[in-house]
Structure formats: structure tokens, C-alpha cells
Design a protein around this motif. Structure first.
Motif, mmCIF file in Angstrom:
data_model
loop_
_atom_site.group_PDB
_atom_site.id
_atom_site.type_symbol
_atom_site.label_atom_id
_atom_site.label_comp_id
_atom_site.label_asym_id
_atom_site.label_seq_id
_atom_site.Cartn_x
_atom_site.Cartn_y
_atom_site.Cartn_z
ATOM 1 N N ASP A 183 0.830 -1.197 0.000
ATOM 2 C CA ASP A 183 0.000 0.000 0.000
ATOM 3 C C ASP A 183 0.864 1.246 0.000
ATOM 4 O O ASP A 183 2.096 1.184 -0.018
ATOM 5 C CB ASP A 183 -0.911 -0.015 1.240
ATOM 6 C CG ASP A 183 -2.246 0.671 1.001
ATOM 7 O OD1 ASP A 183 -2.327 1.517 0.082
ATOM 8 O OD2 ASP A 183 -3.204 0.374 1.725
ATOM 9 N N THR A 184 0.206 2.389 0.050
ATOM 10 C CA THR A 184 0.889 3.678 0.100
ATOM 11 C C THR A 184 1.595 3.828 1.439
ATOM 12 O O THR A 184 1.395 3.034 2.366
ATOM 13 C CB THR A 184 -0.115 4.825 -0.077
ATOM 14 O OG1 THR A 184 -1.158 4.686 0.914
ATOM 15 C CG2 THR A 184 -0.746 4.793 -1.450
ATOM 16 N N ILE A 185 2.439 4.866 1.550
ATOM 17 C CA ILE A 185 3.204 5.113 2.769
ATOM 18 C C ILE A 185 2.799 6.466 3.339
ATOM 19 O O ILE A 185 3.044 7.507 2.732
ATOM 20 C CB ILE A 185 4.720 5.092 2.490
ATOM 21 C CG1 ILE A 185 5.138 3.752 1.867
ATOM 22 C CG2 ILE A 185 5.500 5.342 3.782
ATOM 23 C CD1 ILE A 185 6.595 3.704 1.453
ATOM 24 N N ASP A 186 2.147 6.434 4.496
ATOM 25 C CA ASP A 186 1.826 7.662 5.227
ATOM 26 C C ASP A 186 1.527 7.280 6.670
ATOM 27 O O ASP A 186 1.738 6.139 7.080
ATOM 28 C CB ASP A 186 0.676 8.444 4.582
ATOM 29 C CG ASP A 186 -0.604 7.628 4.467
ATOM 30 O OD1 ASP A 186 -0.889 6.826 5.374
ATOM 31 O OD2 ASP A 186 -1.313 7.783 3.462
ATOM 32 N N HIS A 189 -1.128 4.270 7.025
ATOM 33 C CA HIS A 189 -0.999 3.045 6.235
ATOM 34 C C HIS A 189 0.349 2.371 6.515
ATOM 35 O O HIS A 189 1.376 3.035 6.584
ATOM 36 C CB HIS A 189 -1.132 3.338 4.738
ATOM 37 C CG HIS A 189 -2.497 3.765 4.332
ATOM 38 N ND1 HIS A 189 -2.912 5.085 4.377
ATOM 39 C CD2 HIS A 189 -3.562 3.050 3.871
ATOM 40 C CE1 HIS A 189 -4.161 5.168 3.973
ATOM 41 N NE2 HIS A 189 -4.581 3.954 3.657
ATOM 42 N N TYR A 190 0.300 1.055 6.647
ATOM 43 C CA TYR A 190 1.497 0.263 6.903
ATOM 44 C C TYR A 190 1.273 -1.092 6.235
ATOM 45 O O TYR A 190 0.134 -1.557 6.164
ATOM 46 C CB TYR A 190 1.699 0.108 8.415
ATOM 47 C CG TYR A 190 3.107 -0.255 8.820
ATOM 48 C CD1 TYR A 190 4.114 0.697 8.847
ATOM 49 C CD2 TYR A 190 3.424 -1.554 9.200
ATOM 50 C CE1 TYR A 190 5.415 0.368 9.234
ATOM 51 C CE2 TYR A 190 4.708 -1.893 9.586
ATOM 52 C CZ TYR A 190 5.707 -0.928 9.591
ATOM 53 O OH TYR A 190 6.981 -1.265 9.963
ATOM 54 N N PRO A 191 2.325 -1.741 5.735
ATOM 55 C CA PRO A 191 2.123 -2.995 4.999
ATOM 56 C C PRO A 191 1.646 -4.148 5.873
ATOM 57 O O PRO A 191 1.163 -5.163 5.353
ATOM 58 C CB PRO A 191 3.501 -3.287 4.405
ATOM 59 C CG PRO A 191 4.460 -2.586 5.309
ATOM 60 C CD PRO A 191 3.747 -1.340 5.730
ATOM 61 N N PRO A 329 -0.604 9.367 16.762
ATOM 62 C CA PRO A 329 -0.616 10.080 15.490
ATOM 63 C C PRO A 329 -0.007 9.333 14.304
ATOM 64 O O PRO A 329 -0.235 9.717 13.162
ATOM 65 C CB PRO A 329 0.216 11.332 15.794
ATOM 66 C CG PRO A 329 1.194 10.868 16.836
ATOM 67 C CD PRO A 329 0.452 9.860 17.675
ATOM 68 N N ASP A 330 0.791 8.280 14.547
ATOM 69 C CA ASP A 330 1.544 7.644 13.469
ATOM 70 C C ASP A 330 1.480 6.133 13.636
ATOM 71 O O ASP A 330 1.812 5.596 14.699
ATOM 72 C CB ASP A 330 3.004 8.117 13.496
ATOM 73 C CG ASP A 330 3.760 7.759 12.218
ATOM 74 O OD1 ASP A 330 3.518 6.667 11.671
ATOM 75 O OD2 ASP A 330 4.598 8.565 11.774
ATOM 76 N N ILE A 331 1.060 5.430 12.578
ATOM 77 C CA ILE A 331 0.882 3.981 12.652
ATOM 78 C C ILE A 331 2.204 3.253 12.887
ATOM 79 O O ILE A 331 2.225 2.138 13.430
ATOM 80 C CB ILE A 331 0.186 3.474 11.371
ATOM 81 C CG1 ILE A 331 -0.360 2.065 11.574
ATOM 82 C CG2 ILE A 331 1.116 3.556 10.173
ATOM 83 C CD1 ILE A 331 -1.261 1.597 10.441
ATOM 84 N N ARG A 332 3.333 3.857 12.518
ATOM 85 C CA ARG A 332 4.633 3.211 12.738
ATOM 86 C C ARG A 332 4.935 3.010 14.211
ATOM 87 O O ARG A 332 5.702 2.111 14.587
ATOM 88 C CB ARG A 332 5.751 4.036 12.098
ATOM 89 C CG ARG A 332 5.710 4.120 10.589
ATOM 90 C CD ARG A 332 6.826 5.038 10.083
ATOM 91 N NE ARG A 332 6.710 6.381 10.634
ATOM 92 C CZ ARG A 332 7.673 7.297 10.605
ATOM 93 N NH1 ARG A 332 8.850 7.001 10.077
ATOM 94 N NH2 ARG A 332 7.481 8.504 11.110
ATOM 95 N N LEU A 333 4.329 3.841 15.071
ATOM 96 C CA LEU A 333 4.607 3.752 16.504
ATOM 97 C C LEU A 333 4.195 2.408 17.093
ATOM 98 O O LEU A 333 4.754 1.975 18.106
ATOM 99 C CB LEU A 333 3.895 4.888 17.239
ATOM 100 C CG LEU A 333 4.519 6.279 17.089
ATOM 101 C CD1 LEU A 333 3.582 7.349 17.612
ATOM 102 C CD2 LEU A 333 5.866 6.338 17.798
#
Length: 453
Positions: A183-186, A189-191, A329-333
Motif C-alpha cells: 500500500d501507500t506510505i503515510d 498506512h502500513y504494509p 498520530p503515526d501507525i509506525r509507533l
């Protein structure tokens, strides 16, 4: 949920796939639901001379469909939804607690059973065919999925377990697990993300027992399929199932977020499903989709052995709900191992109020990359996957900022803006330059683009 899966892009094989020699070891995979035991995360990457990938103790021969990367395989078995005091575990446990207490069988036992340790490795038949997704549907494309080979893949939704669980005789269940999509990166969104699937089946008596003069009502009829109903369901049955489904989900969201939550329903229509819905929640002034739901396709229910029943299904994203509930605020967290993040969710009980306190906001570094596209088969998702494979979680966002067609040659140029930001420290321009240069070189080598660096 598979019914609401809306990928409509053209497939292209990503050459940034796992090299033939990579091997991932672990415990045997379980393709059925015979156990809810979690797949452990203790696995190691090693090399092998054979053209196979070994994942969770089983070897898969690679072929022209294989496109899973080492970066993605490193996430398999992490099971964040089963890691105690992780925010995804907290939201999962809250939903379980609500369903256990709200829906009870005749003997006082919970009506819904929960499966949160099913293997993420599924067959293509489980992920698509069992859900009646047509062979030529765009959602099957390599652009959007991670394939081990033509027959096996990392599940793209927890709906991949619907047929098996219904076939085992279950009428009400929740299935939770990690799912994988290119998917996109923002920041949303996370793979790899986590879903919860809910399914409820009703017999004629269960659906109509509380309806006045309901004795004469039926689940099925002989009729014609239209854009608004299946050919076999009576309109009365459909309306009651839809009402029950929306009532269940509204109660769930109100219980989690409180009465002040803004919710809206969006109608969806697909050529291979019954009319279905998306639930959206207002998050920081924007409407965010958190789940999809609808009346189940009767052919699926029949093929799984529940021919005399009608049902609903929903699929919700745990990350989306946790981001709203805890203001993350950020899915990477969710993948962070920073104690400053994790310790905020060590609470005495699952319903403890938590408001995430942001870590220090380190400054971003922004670099652009421009290149001529090789042909019509180029896919933006291929570039996103390449950038993610090389830059990992140092990349906060990738966005296409310019698209240009040369007036004479008709060649198309893309310019992408890549935002780099480390969640735990300040990045230097030298660090970012090395990563960015590696992305440029790999794009030329792997995707066949012509650089404008």
C-alpha cells in the motif's frame, strides 16, 4: 472484511521480492483453525541454496508470483495483538470483553468464540476463492498482495478464515490477526496491520422469534438478484440482519469511545456481494473508515455447510481504533520498542483511560526523486515497496508530487517526495543521503526506470 476490499489497480510483479536463497525458520504453520495458539516470534533468517522460502516451519517453492520481501517476513510472528499491554492488545481485549458480556448463550456462556492465533500463511483459495472473489478481480493482483507462490500468500484480511470457521460448525466468532497488503506510505498506512473479523449466523427461529407475527416469515425465497438484494434472501430477513449488525457495531463503538463519538454509515455495492456498509468515525476533524460490514453472501454460507442460516460479517482495523482511542498520530509507533512509548500502556486494567503523550518530535528531512517510467506496467506500489524495503520505518511518508508527460516522446515522468523522520532520534543528512541514493540506484536496477537525479 473481504466484501469491502476495494483494490482496483493493475498488477505488476515487484522485483524487490525475497531472493531465492532466503529462509525463515519457525514452528509449523496451521492453515486451519484447529488451535488458537499464537505463532511465536522467535524465528531467524538464514540462507538456502534451493529456490524456496521457509516460513514457520514449512517450505514454499518460489515461482513467478513470489513477491514477499525480507522486510515483510521479519514482521511475521510478532503478534502485537497478543503482546500484553501493547495498545493493540488493549483494544482487542476491550472488544472481547464487550462481546463476552453483551452476548451470552442460553447457558450463560459467551456466544462469541475468539481465535487470535491463526497462522497468517493461507492458501489463495482461503483468501479469495472461498469468499467468491472472481478470478479476474483486481484485488488478487500482485501489486496489492504478498504472495509466497501462486498457491500460498500472507493473508490480506482475516476474512480468509471465514469459510473454515463456519464449516467447523461455528455460528458466532471473532478472528483476530496480522494482515499484509502492499500500500501507500503515510501515517495511517502500513504494509502489516491488524484486523478483527466478526461473524454471526441466524436460524429462522433466532431471527424472527421476537417479531410480532413472525411465525410466517422466512429466510429465503425464490427470486431474482438485484442491486439491493440477493436472489434467495427475503427482504424481511435482510432488513433484520442489517438492523442487528448496525446495532451490534454501534453499541461496540459507543462502549469503547463514549456517547459523544460521531459515527456515519456509507453504503457500498459490489458485483460479487450483497449490499454492504462502511462505518466511519470522526478523528481530529476528519472522517476515518474503521470497519466494513454487510450481510454475508449466501453462497458462501451454503458452501461452508450452514445452508439453513443467514448471517452478517464485519472487519475492523485495530490500529485505526487504537489511533482514535489513544490519540496515536503515526501507525509506525505500534512497531516501536521504545520504552517511552510502550510504558504508557502498562495499566492496571484494560478500560483504563489513556491519552498518548507524544515522544519528542524529531525534525523531518525531505528529499525528492524523479525518473522516467519504463512502460505502462509500472506501478506506484512497486516503488513504495522498494522505498519501504530500503528505508524501513525511517520513511514517514512518500507522496507523488508531480507527473509530467513529455510532449514529443510521450514518456511519463514521476516525482516523489520522501519524508524521512526517525521516531527516536534526529537523522543527519548524511544518513538520509545514503538511504536515498540506495533507493535511486535500486529503482533504476529493479524497476527499470530512467533516473532524473
Amino acid at each position: 472484511m473481504a466484501m469491502l476490499w476495494k483494490f482496483m489497480r493493475v498488477a505488476k510483479y515487484s522485483k524487490t521480492a525475497l531472493p531465492p536463497k532466503v529462509k525463515v525458520r519457525g514452528i509449523p504453520t496451521h492453515l486451519r483453525h484447529s488451535s488458537s495458539k499464537s505463532v511465536p516470534s522467535e524465528f531467524a533468517v538464514s540462507t538456502s541454496c534451493s529456490n524456496t522460502v521457509e516460513l514457520l516451519g514449512k517450505a514454499y517453492a518460489q515461482d513467478d508470483f513470489s513477491n514477499v520481501t525480507e522486510k515483510i517476513l521479519s514482521k511475521v510472528g510478532k503478534n502485537l495483538h497478543n503482546k500484553k499491554h501493547h495498545p493493540l492488545w488493549l483494544i482487542k481485549e476491550q472488544i472481547k470483553d464487550h462481546f463476552y458480556k453483551q452476548y451470552v448463550g442460553r447457558r450463560g456462556n459467551p456466544l462469541f468464540s475468539v481465535y487470535d492465533g491463526l497462522s497468517p500463511v493461507v492458501t489463495v483459495q482461503q483468501n479469495f476463492d472461498s469468499l467468491l472473489i472472481p478470478q479476474n478481480h483486481a484485488s488478487r493482483s500482485k501489486e496489492d498482495n504478498y504472495y509466497l507462490n501462486r498457491g500460498h500468500m500472507l493473508r490480506a484480511h482475516t476474512s480468509a478464515h471465514q469459510w473454515d470457521l463456519i464449516h467447523s460448525g461455528l455460528d458466532a466468532f471473532l478472528a483476530v490477526g496480522d494482515v499484509y497488503r502492499r500500500d501507500t506510505i503515510d501515517n495511517t498506512h502500513y504494509p502489516v496491520f491488524h484486523q478483527m473479523e466478526g461473524v454471526r449466523l441466524f436460524s429462522c427461529h433466532e431471527l424472527f422469534s421476537n417479531i410480532k407475527d413472525g411465525e410466517g416469515l422466512q429466510l429465503f425465497e425464490q427470486g431474482h438478484r438485484t442491486a439491493h438484494k440477493q436472489e434467495c434472501h427475503t427482504m424481511e430477513a435482510v432488513r433484520l440482519v442489517e438492523f442487528n449488525l448496525k446495532q451490534v457495531l454501534t453499541k461496540l463503538m459507543t462502549h469503547i469511545f463514549g456517547d459523544g463519538l460521531q459515527v456515519r454509515w456509507v453504503d457500498c455495492y459490489f458485483p460479487f456481494t450483497h449490499p454492504s456498509f462502511e462505518m466511519e468515525i470522526n478523528f481530529q476533524g476528519e472522517w476515518m473508515e474503521v470497519l466494513g460490514c454487510g450481510v454475508m453472501e449466501q453462497q458462501l454460507v451454503n458452501s461452508a455447510g450452514a445452508r439453513d442460516k443467514i448471517g452478517w460479517a464485519f472487519g475492523l482495523g485495530l490500529e485505526r481504533l487504537a489511533m482514535i482511542l489513544y490519540d496515536i498520530p503515526d501507525i509506525r509507533l505500534f512497531w516501536s520498542e521504545d520504552e517511552r512509548f510502550l510504558k504508557q500502556f502498562v495499566v492496571p486494567h484494560i478500560w483504563q483511560k489513556i491519552k498518548f503523550q507524544p515522544l519528542s518530535k524529531y525534525p523531518p528531512l525531505i528529499n525528492d526523486i524523479s525518473f522516467w517510467l519504463p512502460s505502462e506496467t509500472y506501478s506506484k506500489n512497486d516503488f513504495y515497496e522498494l522505498a519501504r524495503t530500503i528505508g524501513g520505518d525511517l520513511i514517514e511518508k512518500v507522496v507523488l508530487v508531480d507527473e509530467f508527460t513529455h510532449p514529443k516522446t510521450k514518456k511519463v515522468s514521476h516525482c516523489y517526495r520522501i519524508i524521512y523522520r526517525h521516531p527516536e532520534k534526529t537523522l543527519t543528512q548524511d544518513e538520509v543521503h545514503r538511504i536515498h541514493q540506495a533507493i535511486e540506484e535500486s529503482a533504476v536496477r529493479e524497476l527499470g526506470v530512467e533516473g532524473r537525479f
